[in-house]
Design a protein around this motif. Structure first.
Motif, mmCIF file in Angstrom:
data_model
loop_
_atom_site.group_PDB
_atom_site.id
_atom_site.type_symbol
_atom_site.label_atom_id
_atom_site.label_comp_id
_atom_site.label_asym_id
_atom_site.label_seq_id
_atom_site.Cartn_x
_atom_site.Cartn_y
_atom_site.Cartn_z
ATOM 1 N N CYS A 96 57.016 108.571 59.781
ATOM 2 C CA CYS A 96 58.082 108.192 60.513
ATOM 3 C C CYS A 96 58.335 109.113 61.631
ATOM 4 N N CYS A 133 60.879 102.056 60.366
ATOM 5 C CA CYS A 133 61.179 102.742 59.385
ATOM 6 C C CYS A 133 62.615 102.637 58.672
ATOM 7 N N GLN A 134 62.505 102.279 57.461
ATOM 8 C CA GLN A 134 63.909 102.153 56.829
ATOM 9 C C GLN A 134 64.165 103.406 55.817
ATOM 10 N N TYR A 140 55.601 100.168 62.704
ATOM 11 C CA TYR A 140 56.491 99.707 61.912
ATOM 12 C C TYR A 140 58.096 100.148 61.902
ATOM 13 N N ASP A 164 61.918 103.987 52.317
ATOM 14 C CA ASP A 164 60.504 103.994 52.423
ATOM 15 C C ASP A 164 59.705 104.816 51.897
ATOM 16 N N THR A 204 54.720 101.731 51.480
ATOM 17 C CA THR A 204 55.473 100.856 52.506
ATOM 18 C C THR A 204 55.170 101.327 53.878
ATOM 19 N N LEU A 205 55.053 102.532 54.142
ATOM 20 C CA LEU A 205 54.755 102.949 55.540
ATOM 21 C C LEU A 205 53.320 103.094 55.936
#
Length: 234
Positions: free
Chosen positions: A77, A112-113, A110, A116, A120-121
């Motif tokens: 991220c 980012c949360q 994507y 994560d 997921t990334l």
């Protein structure tokens, strides 16, 4: 780096040396016309060696040829307005996300949360914990082929788990063929020759005893050769 490189290089040379010995055995079988040796010793040996150890050599070269910096960066991220955005280390196209999460984006777009993980990334979707974006430990990968079939923690390419399951089944299937096939067909040939011998009636009991004794020696010799080959490869 150099210690890891030297270790992998020694593994490659060792496997190729043993594999070349197996290939010489196949060439000898062809030259002398030994069909049983070719089909029921050489072929199972090749299947066993390729399924596990030549596959390991393939993984080593595949890992060397993969740009892991780019893969790991794709699962990182970053701030689209930061200095790291647009780095040449990422080989794909940089895509700015909608920043709907925590304001950071992966290079492939994507949002980012918080919380994560790498799977997921990562955009590759190869499965496992790293999803294809983490370099694997090859020793662990090879051990887990037998201990955890069908499960690859850090895959390098799509379908790796399924491929390893097939290779493991081929390796397991080759061992009983190597152990039992040649003695079985040799015993059939010997039995056929005794049944059609010119002196069968006069020496039937003696020939039958020789047949049992010869078959036992064949089985013991083949078992020793099988154990030596499997343990030598391992």
């Amino acid at each position: 780096f150099f210690n890891s490189f030297k270790m992998k290089l020694s593994v490659i040379f060792g496997i190729f040396q043993m594999f070349m010995g197996t290939m010489l055995k196949g060439l000898n079988a062809i030259y002398f016309g030994e069909k049983l040796d070719f089909f029921f010793e050489f072929i199972p040996m090749v299947v066993f060696a390729v399924s596990l150890f030549m596959y390991m050599v393939f993984l080593i070269f595949y890992k060397w040829s993969t740009d892991w910096n780019s893969r790991m960066l794709s699962a990182t991220c970053l701030d689209p307005d930061g200095d790291g955005w647009g780095s040449s280390a990422y080989k794909g196209e940089w895509v700015v996300c909608d920043q709907g999460g925590n304001g950071y984006c992966t290079p492939w777009g994507y949002s980012c949360q918080d919380g994560d993980n790498t799977a997921t990334l990562c955009p590759l979707d190869f499965g496992g914990d790293g999803d294809g974006c983490q370099p694997p430990n090859l020793i662990t990968t090879l051990i887990n082929i037998a201990l955890q079939p069908g499960d690859v923690t850090e895959p390098m390419f799509g379908g790796q788990a399924q491929l390893q399951t097939v290779l493991l089944l081929c390796a397991f299937a080759s061992v009983p063929v190597l152990l039992l096939a040649k003695p079985y067909f040799l015993s059939k040939q010997t039995h056929h020759a005794i049944e059609h011998g010119d002196e069968e009636d006069a020496h039937h009991g003696e020939d039958h005893g020789d047949e049992d004794h010869g078959f036992g020696e064949i089985v013991i010799h083949q078992a020793i050769e099988t154990i030596e080959f499997v343990l030598g490869m391992v």
